[in-house]
Scaffold this active site. Structure first.
Site, PDB file in Angstrom:
ATOM      1  N   GLY A 197       0.831  -1.248   0.064  1.00 30.05           N
ATOM      2  CA  GLY A 197       0.184   0.115   0.066  1.00 30.05           C
ATOM      3  C   GLY A 197       0.876   1.156   0.180  1.00 30.05           C
ATOM      4  N   GLY A 198       0.461   2.227   0.605  1.00 27.11           N
ATOM      5  CA  GLY A 198       1.201   3.438   0.786  1.00 27.11           C
ATOM      6  C   GLY A 198       2.486   3.324   1.401  1.00 27.11           C
ATOM      7  N   GLY A 432      24.937   9.898 -30.883  1.00 21.71           N
ATOM      8  CA  GLY A 432      24.460  10.680 -29.436  1.00 21.71           C
ATOM      9  C   GLY A 432      25.033  10.035 -28.109  1.00 21.71           C
ATOM     10  N   ALA A 433      24.947   8.698 -28.391  1.00 22.52           N
ATOM     11  CA  ALA A 433      25.505   8.080 -26.974  1.00 22.52           C
ATOM     12  C   ALA A 433      26.877   8.387 -26.599  1.00 22.52           C
ATOM     13  CB  ALA A 433      25.434   6.361 -27.187  1.00 22.52           C
TER      14      ALA A 433
END
Length: 536
Positions: A197-198, A432-433
């Site tokens: 849960g939370g 780009g790498a």
């Protein structure tokens, strides 16, 4: 006069004896009562529940604390705190347990201070009450004040239902502190039982999250609710076990076989980390010479650029005592991140892994690398980057999944980092790498290349196919060889100052240790801003 003075001293002495005698019984009564309360607190939810904890393969909250910190260094806070809930019969004295389901305090790990909390599953399943949360917040505040790491040992069924919104408020108080202390002190979460849960959002915010195999799990929505809502049938371990989160989701950084192994590994990790963002990295004395040559590296890179090799052989051979504490070893295995030491100083390692997806950067690898780089930058840990990357992984699943946005996270992290950045290109650095992997253009401090480095827009085969389409095969082969000789080398980048030197691989450790020593006093600032807007 002397006689009168002696009488006064004697009278005072007699009164002290009388006072002490009068209070012996009272002190004995208080002492007995205190020891009884302490004994009750040490039992948590009782011997029967502690036995169940052992039978399930788990240690108790206090046993975990004693194993985590140095012997006899743990000082506990708020041992006698009890819950304040009066609903659902909770005001019955029999339903109140000293400590209220969490052990908090401070101790030492290898002589260095840490603050910690350990949830006690034997008391209401370790569920969070308002007082329980207040205890946790207290150690978190203290950790921030003194500048020391905070470690959470999580073993909790979630919010204490009887307390309603007070329990939820307690979670929010913890989350707030997790956020405010991010980048200020190291925060480590160890999941040693349920976390649902939370409750999962606190570990998610912390810097490192570890799990124990088979006995722990994490999920927002449990299997029973899933079955009711979506008709999916899945076990707790399949949904949120250590295997799921270390290999599929990437939520968890590492998993260990049992509680003892997990606590031992956390102690080892703490040794690499500064106490806070105001401290320098810890230094450990080493007998490993900084000028040690590694002849084997001269012959490690395969002749064919398409043939893989294990980058760990490079990384480990360069580090002190060949010791690497790898982070997330089972997730996004095409990039390696972890901590090591050079000349005794802690360093962060980022390395492309050619034997996994050829070392390509994909969504998961970019996110994994970016988060690690940002942690190192926040805590003054120098970055050593080993580059062998043919580019970003192509494919519709990557494009649809947002490789543009996620790849930019790694670029952003490197560009933003102001710690010393040392880069070694071992083989491929394409497209780009090349820019993204701590290049000189992103303020890299020292950028080296091995003679085997290939720095280009793309590989020879792809480039020639675009530049000379329509040529016959024999011409294409010749043109491909010319491209490799002209552009797929480190010399063009070196000629433009993008590479500081082309070095013999065997000297890599020596060069890095020397450069790191020079760069430890580096000071670099960013333009004033409230904060940047990283492409989340």
């Amino acid at each position: 006069m002397a006689a009168l003075l002696n009488v006064r001293v004697f009278t005072t002495y007699i009164r002290r004896i009388q006072f002490s005698s009068h209070n012996v019984g009272l002190f004995t009564c208080f002492s007995t009562s205190l020891e009884e309360k302490k004994r009750k607190a040490l039992l948590g939810g009782g011997i029967e529940r502690q036995d169940k904890q052992h039978q399930s393969g788990k240690l108790t909250a206090r046993e975990r604390v004693e194993l985590l910190v140095d012997h006899n260094t743990f000082q506990e806070y708020d041992m006698f705190v009890e819950h304040t809930c009066g609903d659902f019969g909770m005001d019955d004295p029999k339903k109140k347990f000293p400590g209220d389901g969490v052990v908090t305090g401070h101790g030492l790990i290898n002589g260095r201070p840490v603050l910690l909390f350990s949830q006690d599953f034997t008391v209401y399943g370790g569920s969070l009450s308002s007082m329980n949360a207040r205890k946790i917040c207290k150690v978190m505040d203290k950790a921030a004040e003194i500048g020391a790491p905070v470690i959470g040992l999580n073993d909790s069924g979630g919010a204490r239902i009887q307390e309603g919104v007070d329990s939820l408020a307690g979670y929010a108080d913890i989350f707030l502190r997790n956020v405010l202390m991010s980048g200020v002190i190291p925060q480590i979460s160890l999941i040693m039982g349920p976390c649902a849960g939370g409750a999962v959002y606190s570990p998610a915010i912390t810097d490192f999250t570890f799990m124990v195999k088979d006995t722990s799990y994490m999920f927002v929505t449990g299997p029973k609710v899933l079955e009711e809502v979506t008709n999916e049938i899945v076990s707790e371990q399949e949904l949120g076990g250590a295997g799921t989160h270390t290999k599929k989701s990437g939520v968890v950084h590492k998993a260990f076989d049992n509680d003892v192994d997990a606590l031992s590994q956390v102690r080892e990790l703490i040794d690499f980390l500064p106490l806070s963002n105001r401290d320098n990295v810890p230094i450990r004395h080493t007998h490993d010479p900084s000028d040690r040559l590694i002849p084997g590296l001269n012959y490690l890179i395969p002749y064919s650029s398409d043939q893989p090799y294990n980058i760990l052989h490079v990384v480990e051979s360069i580090l002190d005592e060949e010791d690497l504490f790898e982070i997330m070893p089972d997730y996004a295995r095409n990039i390696v991140v972890g901590f090591g030491r050079l000349g005794g100083h802690t360093v962060g390692i980022v390395a492309n892994q050619p034997n996994q997806k050829a070392g390509c950067l994909d969504i998961n690898a970019s996110v994994k690398g970016a988060r690690f780089v940002r942690f190192c930058d926040a805590f003054n840990i120098p970055l050593i980057t080993f580059v062998d990357v043919p580019g970003f992984l192509p494919g519709t699943d990557q494009e649809y999944g947002g490789i543009i946005k996620h790849g930019a996270k790694l670029l952003y992290a490197y560009a933003e980092a102001t710690v010393p950045k040392l880069t070694i290109i071992t083989r491929k650095a394409y497209g780009g790498a090349y820019d993204v992997m701590s290049s000189k253009h992103l303020r890299g401090d020292v950028n080296y290349a091995w003679p085997s480095a290939e720095i280009a827009v793309m590989g020879a085969k792809g480039a020639v196919a675009i530049l000379h389409r329509g040529k016959d095969q024999s011409e294409m082969t010749q043109l491909q060889n010319e491209y490799e000789d002209t552009l797929c080398t480190p010399f063009q980048a070196a000629a433009r100052g993008f590479i500081d030197d082309i070095i013999e691989p065997s000297t890599t450790r020596e060069r890095l240790c020397h450069d790191l020593k020079i760069l430890l006093t580096k000071k670099q600032t960013l333009p004033w801003k409230k904060h940047g807007n990283i492409p989340l």
